[in-house]
Design a protein around this motif. Structure first.
Motif, PDB file in Angstrom:
ATOM      1  N   GLU A  97      48.024  29.188  52.841  1.00 38.75           N
ATOM      2  CA  GLU A  97      48.727  30.287  52.179  1.00 38.75           C
ATOM      3  C   GLU A  97      48.091  31.620  52.578  1.00 38.75           C
ATOM      4  O   GLU A  97      46.933  31.676  52.972  1.00 38.75           O
ATOM      5  N   THR A  98      48.851  32.696  52.463  1.00 40.70           N
ATOM      6  CA  THR A  98      48.319  34.027  52.760  1.00 40.70           C
ATOM      7  C   THR A  98      48.054  34.830  51.487  1.00 40.70           C
ATOM      8  O   THR A  98      47.621  35.969  51.557  1.00 40.70           O
ATOM      9  N   ARG A  99      48.345  34.239  50.338  1.00 45.09           N
ATOM     10  CA  ARG A  99      48.106  34.889  49.050  1.00 45.09           C
ATOM     11  C   ARG A  99      47.372  33.943  48.123  1.00 45.09           C
ATOM     12  O   ARG A  99      47.587  32.737  48.142  1.00 45.09           O
ATOM     13  N   THR A 100      46.528  34.544  47.293  1.00 43.57           N
ATOM     14  CA  THR A 100      45.864  33.781  46.247  1.00 43.57           C
ATOM     15  C   THR A 100      45.628  34.712  45.069  1.00 43.57           C
ATOM     16  O   THR A 100      45.880  35.917  45.159  1.00 43.57           O
TER      17      THR A 100
ATOM     18  N   GLY B 178      44.025  42.585  51.299  1.00 45.13           N
ATOM     19  CA  GLY B 178      44.548  43.564  50.356  1.00 45.13           C
ATOM     20  C   GLY B 178      44.336  43.054  48.948  1.00 45.13           C
ATOM     21  O   GLY B 178      44.592  41.879  48.665  1.00 45.13           O
ATOM     22  N   ILE B 179      43.853  43.930  48.074  1.00 45.52           N
ATOM     23  CA  ILE B 179      43.563  43.560  46.692  1.00 45.52           C
ATOM     24  C   ILE B 179      44.481  44.369  45.779  1.00 45.52           C
ATOM     25  O   ILE B 179      44.462  45.603  45.801  1.00 45.52           O
ATOM     26  N   ILE B 180      45.278  43.688  44.976  1.00 48.41           N
ATOM     27  CA  ILE B 180      46.179  44.337  44.027  1.00 48.41           C
ATOM     28  C   ILE B 180      45.887  43.743  42.652  1.00 48.41           C
ATOM     29  O   ILE B 180      45.790  42.527  42.500  1.00 48.41           O
ATOM     30  N   ASN B 181      45.744  44.606  41.664  1.00 44.94           N
ATOM     31  CA  ASN B 181      45.401  44.166  40.319  1.00 44.94           C
ATOM     32  C   ASN B 181      46.604  44.267  39.395  1.00 44.94           C
ATOM     33  O   ASN B 181      47.301  45.274  39.393  1.00 44.94           O
ATOM     34  N   LEU B 182      46.819  43.230  38.618  1.00 44.35           N
ATOM     35  CA  LEU B 182      47.859  43.223  37.603  1.00 44.35           C
ATOM     36  C   LEU B 182      47.176  43.499  36.271  1.00 44.35           C
ATOM     37  O   LEU B 182      46.273  42.766  35.865  1.00 44.35           O
ATOM     38  N   ILE B 183      47.608  44.575  35.615  1.00 42.63           N
ATOM     39  CA  ILE B 183      47.023  44.983  34.344  1.00 42.63           C
ATOM     40  C   ILE B 183      48.129  45.000  33.299  1.00 42.63           C
ATOM     41  O   ILE B 183      49.185  45.606  33.518  1.00 42.63           O
ATOM     42  N   VAL B 184      47.914  44.339  32.190  1.00 46.63           N
ATOM     43  CA  VAL B 184      48.886  44.370  31.104  1.00 46.63           C
ATOM     44  C   VAL B 184      48.742  45.719  30.401  1.00 46.63           C
ATOM     45  O   VAL B 184      47.660  46.070  29.925  1.00 46.63           O
ATOM     46  N   THR B 185      49.842  46.494  30.356  1.00 42.27           N
ATOM     47  CA  THR B 185      49.800  47.841  29.780  1.00 42.27           C
ATOM     48  C   THR B 185      50.621  47.967  28.504  1.00 42.27           C
ATOM     49  O   THR B 185      50.617  49.017  27.876  1.00 42.27           O
ATOM     50  N   GLY B 186      51.326  46.920  28.138  1.00 44.95           N
ATOM     51  CA  GLY B 186      52.116  46.927  26.915  1.00 44.95           C
ATOM     52  C   GLY B 186      52.632  45.535  26.639  1.00 44.95           C
ATOM     53  O   GLY B 186      52.451  44.626  27.453  1.00 44.95           O
TER      54      GLY B 186
ATOM     55  N   GLU C 182      43.776  39.487  39.743  1.00 45.25           N
ATOM     56  CA  GLU C 182      43.594  40.071  41.070  1.00 45.25           C
ATOM     57  C   GLU C 182      44.376  39.242  42.089  1.00 45.25           C
ATOM     58  O   GLU C 182      44.124  38.048  42.241  1.00 45.25           O
ATOM     59  N   TYR C 183      45.338  39.867  42.730  1.00 45.08           N
ATOM     60  CA  TYR C 183      46.050  39.239  43.840  1.00 45.08           C
ATOM     61  C   TYR C 183      45.286  39.560  45.116  1.00 45.08           C
ATOM     62  O   TYR C 183      44.873  40.702  45.323  1.00 45.08           O
ATOM     63  N   VAL C 184      45.112  38.581  45.970  1.00 45.89           N
ATOM     64  CA  VAL C 184      44.437  38.775  47.250  1.00 45.89           C
ATOM     65  C   VAL C 184      45.410  38.344  48.338  1.00 45.89           C
ATOM     66  O   VAL C 184      45.927  37.227  48.308  1.00 45.89           O
ATOM     67  N   ILE C 185      45.650  39.243  49.301  1.00 44.06           N
ATOM     68  CA  ILE C 185      46.589  38.971  50.383  1.00 44.06           C
ATOM     69  C   ILE C 185      45.870  39.133  51.719  1.00 44.06           C
ATOM     70  O   ILE C 185      45.214  40.150  51.959  1.00 44.06           O
TER      71      ILE C 185
ATOM     72  N   THR D 122      39.546  31.295  47.366  1.00 45.31           N
ATOM     73  CA  THR D 122      39.998  30.311  48.338  1.00 45.31           C
ATOM     74  C   THR D 122      41.515  30.360  48.435  1.00 45.31           C
ATOM     75  O   THR D 122      42.203  30.523  47.434  1.00 45.31           O
ATOM     76  N   PHE D 123      42.022  30.208  49.642  1.00 48.00           N
ATOM     77  CA  PHE D 123      43.462  30.162  49.864  1.00 48.00           C
ATOM     78  C   PHE D 123      43.887  28.702  49.964  1.00 48.00           C
ATOM     79  O   PHE D 123      43.240  27.904  50.635  1.00 48.00           O
TER      80      PHE D 123
END
Length: 164
Positions: free
Chosen positions: A17-20, A40-48, A29-32, A12-13
Motif C-alpha cells: 500500500e502507499t498509505r497508512t 507526506g504527513i496529513i493530520n486529522l483533527i476532530v474540531t466539532g 496521522e495519515y502517511v502517504i 508500516t505499510f
C-alpha cells in the motif's frame, strides 16, 4: 506533530500500500508515500461533533507572515509571485492557515470537512469526504511549498523551507 514532509514513514505499510495511518492521542496521522524516502504527513483533527480538519503542519514556518507588521503591504509585495500564499491567508479557496496552541503553536494548511453524522475513529479513517480532503490538503501544501521555493521574492522564505 510532524511536519507535512518527512523522510521517515514512522509506520508500516500493509502489503504494498502507499498509505497508512497512525492513531495518536489527539489526532490521526495519515502517511502517504510520495517517492522513495519521502512521505507526506496529513493530520486529522476532530474540531466539532460533526466536523474534522485535515491539517499539514509547517512547524513555525508561517511565523514569517503572522509576525509581519503590515500584512497588506506584505501581501502586495508577493501577490504576483505567490498567489497561493495570498489565497491561504484570505481563505478564498477553503484552505486556511491555522495555529494549534496545544501542539506548541505549530501552524499549517488546513481544510474543514463537515460530516452528515457523528462518526467514530474507524469510520473517519475510511470516509470518502475525509480521504478526498486529505489528498487536497497535501496537494495544496506541495503546491504552496513549490511556489515559495521557485517564485518568492524573499530569500529567507526560500531558505526557511528547510525547516519543514
Amino acid at each position: 506533530m510532524r511536519n507535512f514532509l518527512s523522510n521517515t514513514a514512522g509506520a508500516t505499510f500493509f502489503k504494498g500500500e502507499t498509505r497508512t495511518i497512525i492513531i495518536r492521542k489527539d489526532y490521526i496521522e495519515y502517511v502517504i508515500k510520495l517517492s522513495k524516502g519521502t512521505f507526506g504527513i496529513i493530520n486529522l483533527i476532530v474540531t466539532g461533533p460533526k466536523q474534522v480538519s485535515l491539517f499539514c503542519s509547517w512547524g513555525n514556518y508561517f511565523d514569517r507572515v503572522h509576525n509581519h507588521e503590515d500584512l497588506d503591504k506584505l501581501f502586495k509585495m508577493i501577490e504576483k509571485q505567490c498567489p497561493t500564499v495570498i489565497d491561504l491567508f484570505t481563505v478564498k479557496s477553503g484552505f486556511e492557515c491555522i495555529t494549534l496552541p496545544d501542539e506548541n503553536n505549530v501552524s499549517g494548511v488546513a481544510k474543514r470537512v463537515d460530516l452528515d453524522v457523528l462518526l467514530n475513529t474507524y469510520e473517519l479513517v475510511g470516509n470518502a469526504a475525509v480521504t478526498a480532503t486529505m489528498i487536497e490538503v497535501l496537494n495544496y501544501s506541495c503546491k504552496l511549498y513549490n511556489e515559495i521555493l521557485k517564485s518568492c521574492p524573499f530569500e529567507g522564505w526560500k531558505t526557511g523551507l528547510r525547516e519543514i
